[in-house]
Design an enzyme around this catalytic site. Structure first.
Site, short mmCIF file in Angstrom:
data_model
loop_
_atom_site.label_atom_id
_atom_site.label_comp_id
_atom_site.label_asym_id
_atom_site.label_seq_id
_atom_site.Cartn_x
_atom_site.Cartn_y
_atom_site.Cartn_z
N SER A 71 20.54 51.07 -5.95
CA SER A 71 21.54 51.24 -7.00
C SER A 71 20.97 50.94 -8.38
O SER A 71 19.97 50.22 -8.53
CB SER A 71 22.73 50.31 -6.73
OG SER A 71 23.28 50.58 -5.46
N1 SAH Z 1 22.59 48.10 -2.30
C1 SAH Z 1 21.64 49.05 -1.80
C2 SAH Z 1 22.29 50.41 -1.81
C3 SAH Z 1 21.81 51.28 -0.76
S1 SAH Z 1 22.63 52.85 -0.70
C4 SAH Z 1 20.41 49.05 -2.68
O1 SAH Z 1 20.56 48.79 -3.89
O2 SAH Z 1 19.31 49.30 -2.21
C5 SAH Z 1 23.85 52.53 0.53
C6 SAH Z 1 23.35 52.18 1.89
O3 SAH Z 1 24.49 52.13 2.75
C7 SAH Z 1 22.39 53.20 2.51
O4 SAH Z 1 21.21 52.56 2.87
C8 SAH Z 1 23.15 53.70 3.75
O5 SAH Z 1 22.32 54.00 4.84
C9 SAH Z 1 24.07 52.54 4.05
N2 SAH Z 1 25.25 52.85 4.86
C10 SAH Z 1 26.06 53.92 4.78
N3 SAH Z 1 27.05 53.83 5.70
C11 SAH Z 1 26.84 52.65 6.38
C12 SAH Z 1 27.52 51.97 7.45
N4 SAH Z 1 28.62 52.47 8.03
N5 SAH Z 1 27.03 50.79 7.86
C13 SAH Z 1 25.92 50.25 7.29
N6 SAH Z 1 25.24 50.84 6.30
C14 SAH Z 1 25.70 52.02 5.83
#
Ligand code: SAH
Length: 220
Positions: free
Chosen positions: A68
Site C-alpha cells: 500500500s
Molecule cells: N498491507 C499490505 C497490503 C497487501 S494487498 C501491504 O502493504 O503489503 C492485500 C493483500 O490481501 C494481498 O496480499 C491479498 O492476497 C490479501 N488477501 C485478499 N483476500 C484475502 C483473504 N480473504 N484472506 C487473507 N488475505 C487476503
C-alpha cells in the site's frame, strides 16, 4: 544488498516521505510517525523498485497484489488508535509492511494472508527486522482467526462490499476496525467502532484497494 551510500540515500528519502507525504497531510500522531520512521520500506519492496521505494503510491509485490501507499498505511494505523495493550488482527499480510508498522505499536499482531509465498516472504522480512510480536496464518482471512479469540483492533487491507461477519464477531466491545468498503474499483475507508449499543461507523476518505477474496468477500 544495498551499498552504504544507497542506504543513506534511502534513509533520507524516508525522512522526506514523512515530511512531505505524511506530516503535510493529516498524519499527526507522534507514535505513528515514529513507527513510519523506524520501518525501512525498502525491505518490503521488490529489488527492481529500489528507485521508487518512497514513491507516494502503491507498488507491485507480485501475484497481482500491491504494497500500500505509505500515506494509506499511516492513515489506517492512525485511525486504529493502537496502544501497547492491543491485540490486532490484520487481514491481508501482503508484503508485511503494514504488519511491521502495527507491530511497533501493539502488544501482538495476528495476520492472515491467502497467498502462501507472500506470507512466507513477509515472515522472513519481519524476522530479519527482529519484529517478533507477530503470528502468521495462511488462509482465508474473511473467516476470522482460527482460534476463538477476540481482538481490540481489526484492519483489513483489501476491499470488500461489506465487513465480513466472522470478523465483526471477533471484534471486542470497545474495539475499532478499519476497512475499505464499497464497489470493486473504488471504496470508502471506514472505521467501525463496536459499542455496547451497536456499531458506530465513520467514513475517512475515498480509497482503492485490491479485492478481498474469500468466503465472506469476493469469489476467486
Ligand atoms: N498491507 C499490505 C497490503 C497487501 S494487498 C501491504 O502493504 O503489503 C492485500 C493483500 O490481501 C494481498 O496480499 C491479498 O492476497 C490479501 N488477501 C485478499 N483476500 C484475502 C483473504 N480473504 N484472506 C487473507 N488475505 C487476503
Amino acid at each position: 544488498m544495498q551499498q552504504p551510500n544507497e542506504k543513506d540515500k534511502l534513509v533520507a528519502e524516508r525522512q522526506a516521505m514523512i515530511r512531505t507525504q505524511l506530516k503535510k497531510r493529516d498524519i499527526t500522531d507522534p507514535a505513528v510517525l515514529k513507527a513510519m520512521a523506524d520501518v525501512p520500506r525498502e525491505n518490503f519492496t521488490p529489488n527492481e523498485y529500489l528507485d521508487q521505494v518512497y514513491y507516494d503510491g502503491p507498488l507491485s509485490i507480485g501475484y497481482g497484489q500491491t504494497i500500500s501507499q505509505p500515506y494509506i498505511v499511516a492513515l489506517m494505523t492512525q485511525e486504529l488508535k493502537i496502544d501497547k495493550n492491543c491485540d490486532v488482527l490484520e487481514i491481508g499480510t501482503g508484503s508485511g509492511y503494514q504488519t511491521a508498522i502495527i507491530a511497533k505499536l501493539a502488544k501482538e499482531v495476528f495476520t492472515i494472508e491467502r497467498i502462501e509465498p507472500l506470507s512466507l516472504k513477509a515472515q522472513q522480512t519481519l524476522k530479519e527486522l527482529n519484529i517478533t510480536n507477530v503470528k502468521f496464518l495462511i488462509g482465508d482471512g474473511t473467516c476470522g482467526w482460527h482460534e476463538n479469540k477476540k481482538f481490540d483492533r481489526i484492519i483489513i487491507t483489501a476491499a470488500a462490499a461489506r465487513m465480513p461477519k466472522p470478523l465483526l464477531d471477533q471484534l471486542k466491545i470497545g474495539g475499532i476496525a478499519v476497512v475499505p468498503l464499497g464497489a470493486e474499483y473504488l471504496q470508502e475507508l471506514v472505521t467501525i467502532e463496536k459499542t455496547d449499543s451497536g456499531l458506530k461507523t465513520k467514513s475517512v476518505c475515498g480509497c482503492r484497494f485490491v479485492r478481498l477474496i474469500g468466503k465472506f468477500g469476493y469469489p476467486e
